[in-house]
Write a protein that holds these residues in place. Structure first.
Motif, mmCIF file in Angstrom:
data_model
loop_
_atom_site.group_PDB
_atom_site.id
_atom_site.type_symbol
_atom_site.label_atom_id
_atom_site.label_comp_id
_atom_site.label_asym_id
_atom_site.label_seq_id
_atom_site.Cartn_x
_atom_site.Cartn_y
_atom_site.Cartn_z
ATOM 1 N N TYR A 165 3.930 5.153 43.273
ATOM 2 C CA TYR A 165 5.334 5.144 43.672
ATOM 3 C C TYR A 165 5.624 3.764 44.249
ATOM 4 N N THR A 166 6.800 3.234 43.940
ATOM 5 C CA THR A 166 7.162 1.910 44.424
ATOM 6 C C THR A 166 8.543 1.942 45.044
ATOM 7 N N LEU A 167 8.785 1.070 46.018
ATOM 8 C CA LEU A 167 10.070 1.007 46.709
ATOM 9 C C LEU A 167 10.862 -0.202 46.247
ATOM 10 N N ARG A 168 12.165 0.003 46.016
ATOM 11 C CA ARG A 168 13.070 -1.094 45.669
ATOM 12 C C ARG A 168 14.374 -0.898 46.434
ATOM 13 N N GLN A 208 24.083 -3.100 46.533
ATOM 14 C CA GLN A 208 22.822 -3.000 47.257
ATOM 15 C C GLN A 208 22.835 -1.815 48.213
ATOM 16 N N ARG A 209 21.715 -1.160 48.345
ATOM 17 C CA ARG A 209 21.553 -0.111 49.340
ATOM 18 C C ARG A 209 20.772 -0.678 50.525
ATOM 19 N N LYS A 210 21.082 -0.160 51.675
ATOM 20 C CA LYS A 210 20.327 -0.600 52.851
ATOM 21 C C LYS A 210 18.942 0.035 52.855
ATOM 22 N N GLU A 211 18.886 1.321 52.467
ATOM 23 C CA GLU A 211 17.586 1.984 52.446
ATOM 24 C C GLU A 211 16.926 1.776 51.081
ATOM 25 N N PRO A 212 15.612 1.639 51.031
ATOM 26 C CA PRO A 212 14.937 1.431 49.742
ATOM 27 C C PRO A 212 14.946 2.701 48.902
ATOM 28 N N TRP A 227 10.677 4.844 43.348
ATOM 29 C CA TRP A 227 10.599 5.080 41.911
ATOM 30 C C TRP A 227 9.186 5.517 41.553
ATOM 31 N N LEU A 228 9.093 6.419 40.597
ATOM 32 C CA LEU A 228 7.797 6.864 40.101
ATOM 33 C C LEU A 228 7.394 5.963 38.933
ATOM 34 N N VAL A 229 6.171 5.470 38.941
ATOM 35 C CA VAL A 229 5.664 4.656 37.831
ATOM 36 C C VAL A 229 4.709 5.527 37.019
ATOM 37 N N ARG A 247 3.098 -28.651 16.446
ATOM 38 C CA ARG A 247 4.061 -28.444 17.513
ATOM 39 C C ARG A 247 3.553 -27.353 18.448
ATOM 40 N N PHE A 248 3.924 -27.481 19.713
ATOM 41 C CA PHE A 248 3.489 -26.510 20.710
ATOM 42 C C PHE A 248 4.694 -25.920 21.415
ATOM 43 N N GLN A 249 4.568 -24.700 21.860
ATOM 44 C CA GLN A 249 5.559 -24.113 22.744
ATOM 45 C C GLN A 249 4.827 -23.253 23.772
ATOM 46 N N MET A 250 5.478 -23.032 24.883
ATOM 47 C CA MET A 250 4.857 -22.253 25.941
ATOM 48 C C MET A 250 4.937 -20.785 25.576
ATOM 49 N N MET A 251 3.798 -20.159 25.449
ATOM 50 C CA MET A 251 3.725 -18.763 25.025
ATOM 51 C C MET A 251 3.233 -17.885 26.163
ATOM 52 N N ARG A 252 3.773 -16.643 26.215
ATOM 53 C CA ARG A 252 3.278 -15.635 27.134
ATOM 54 C C ARG A 252 2.922 -14.391 26.333
ATOM 55 N N HIS A 253 1.847 -13.762 26.677
ATOM 56 C CA HIS A 253 1.393 -12.591 25.944
ATOM 57 C C HIS A 253 1.519 -11.354 26.832
ATOM 58 N N PRO A 254 2.099 -10.273 26.302
ATOM 59 C CA PRO A 254 2.244 -9.061 27.109
ATOM 60 C C PRO A 254 0.891 -8.470 27.462
ATOM 61 N N GLN A 255 0.758 -8.047 28.697
ATOM 62 C CA GLN A 255 -0.493 -7.460 29.156
ATOM 63 C C GLN A 255 -0.346 -5.983 29.516
ATOM 64 N N MET A 256 0.795 -5.634 30.112
ATOM 65 C CA MET A 256 0.942 -4.269 30.625
ATOM 66 C C MET A 256 2.424 -3.934 30.740
ATOM 67 N N VAL A 257 2.761 -2.676 30.481
ATOM 68 C CA VAL A 257 4.138 -2.221 30.626
ATOM 69 C C VAL A 257 4.212 -1.240 31.791
ATOM 70 N N LEU A 258 5.074 -1.554 32.762
ATOM 71 C CA LEU A 258 5.317 -0.650 33.875
ATOM 72 C C LEU A 258 6.530 0.209 33.527
ATOM 73 N N ARG A 259 6.373 1.506 33.628
ATOM 74 C CA ARG A 259 7.446 2.433 33.243
ATOM 75 C C ARG A 259 8.009 3.083 34.499
ATOM 76 N N HIS A 260 9.179 2.607 34.920
ATOM 77 C CA HIS A 260 9.798 3.091 36.147
ATOM 78 C C HIS A 260 10.669 4.305 35.852
ATOM 79 N N CYS A 261 10.491 5.340 36.651
ATOM 80 C CA CYS A 261 11.178 6.611 36.456
ATOM 81 C C CYS A 261 11.873 7.032 37.744
ATOM 82 N N VAL A 262 12.995 7.726 37.579
ATOM 83 C CA VAL A 262 13.665 8.330 38.729
ATOM 84 C C VAL A 262 12.685 9.314 39.360
ATOM 85 N N ALA A 263 12.522 9.238 40.664
ATOM 86 C CA ALA A 263 11.553 10.095 41.351
ATOM 87 C C ALA A 263 12.115 11.496 41.557
#
Length: 351
Positions: free
Chosen positions: A204-207, A222-226, A229-231, A324-340
């Motif tokens: 569980y994470t707070l935002r 914005q909410r004052k209280e965090p 969310w369920l991951v 030619r070069f470009q700056m590449m990023r590779h996906p490592q992990m997907v976080l799935r945020h859900c309404v708690a």
């Protein structure tokens, strides 16, 4: 003997044709077709509000809470039974090229009460076309218009609405699922209707606010209280939004909302591969260029035709350049945020 073999082959072919199709098999094309026919009927009904009116109701219902009775009885015993409590949210619209209605699936919803109250994400209903119509498709093949939005919470990405149906099979919202416990989901990723995926609670994470895609004005939203969310680790994609995530007892403990992809740090990666023998040709080119510069003679046919005007644009031969070069990023992990689950209990049951 010949006739015997033919008879056996015919019998085998008949047996293959008679093989039963699994009852849980879903015909995606049939679902789309039924939704389109349903939206055409709904559009002809003057009592059904246009999608633009539903969006206004969605915003006016901000902060409202219901006091529904928690559904009694045991939860679904199988995932096929759970699918009976899951709906497809569909959007009917007209294009500028023809007079016909068109249909697209937009998200997922789940049944919260037997008398036609369903739950989905706020963002599923927030961007409906002004003159469109919104509907849901139920597992039994029925298509119903969305009649009214009853409650919503923008920052927690929840919308509760009503359809004109009774005798539905609802899901109850259960207690908060502990980290590591099993999770199950039936949703409609990218039009793959009634897809089951499983996983577990990762944390569980707070935002203080959700992803920016759901917040129009961050300063005012914005909410004052965090917000907790369920991951979850169960897979989902576009079209799964609003899907109820349930535990082993068939109780909803969360709802699909968004994803966040984690990437490796940026690093250079070649876009164009080096051709074979590239380094040798470069060395030979450089040596030839040095010799021709000393003698004042052109170093290739193009330069000869240009009359030694090596600075002229048309006289330059494009030499092999480094990859030619470009700056590449590779996906490592997907976080799935859900309404708690606590959010859903608060909005639906007033707890």
């Amino acid at each position: 003997m010949k006739y015997c073999i033919v008879s056996i082959l015919v019998a085998c072919a008949a047996a293959i044709q008679a093989a039963p199709i699994p009852k849980s098999a879903v015909d995606d094309q049939d679902v789309n077709s039924r939704m389109l026919k349903g939206i055409e009927t709904i559009a002809a009904d003057a009592s059904v509000p246009a999608a633009g009116a539903l969006v206004q109701q969605l915003r006016q219902a901000e902060g409202k809470k219901l006091h529904l009775a928690r559904p009694a009885g045991q939860g679904p015993a199988t995932h096929d039974e759970a699918a009976e409590s899951v709906a497809v949210v569909g959007i009917g619209y007209k294009c500028n090229k023809c007079p016909n209605w068109h249909m697209r699936s937009s998200g997922t919803a789940w049944i919260a009460s037997s008398d036609g109250i369903l739950v989905t994400n706020y963002h599923v209903l927030n961007n409906l076309p002004e003159d469109g119509r919104a509907c849901v498709y139920l597992k039994n093949g029925q298509v119903h218009a969305i009649r009214e939005v009853l409650a919503s919470d923008k920052l927690r990405d929840v919308a509760v609405f009503r359809i004109g149906a009774t005798g539905l099979r609802p899901l109850a919202v259960g207690p908060d699922a502990p980290v590591g416990s099993n999770l199950h989901l039936v949703s409609h990723p990218e039009g793959n209707f009634y897809m089951y995926t499983g996983g577990f609670v990762q944390r569980y994470t707070l935002r203080t606010a959700p992803n920016s895609q759901y917040t129009v004005d961050k300063n005012k939203s914005q909410r004052k209280e965090p917000i907790a969310w369920l991951v979850a680790s169960c897979d989902y994609a576009l079209g799964s939004s609003g899907g109820g995530i349930y535990n082993d007892n068939g109780e909803v403990v969360g709802m699909v909302s968004s994803t966040t992809t984690l990437y490796t740090p940026p690093r250079p990666a070649p876009v164009t591969p080096l051709p074979e023998g590239f380094e040798k040709s470069m060395i030979a080119n450089q040596a030839a260029h040095a010799q021709n510069t000393a003698t004042g003679e052109p170093n290739d046919a193009l330069h000869k035709d240009a009359g030694n005007k090596t600075d002229a644009p048309e006289a330059r031969e494009p030499e092999p350049s480094a990859a030619r070069f470009q700056m590449m990023r590779h996906p490592q992990m997907v976080l799935r945020h859900c309404v708690a689950g606590y959010t859903l209990r608060e909005i639906l049951y007033g707890e």
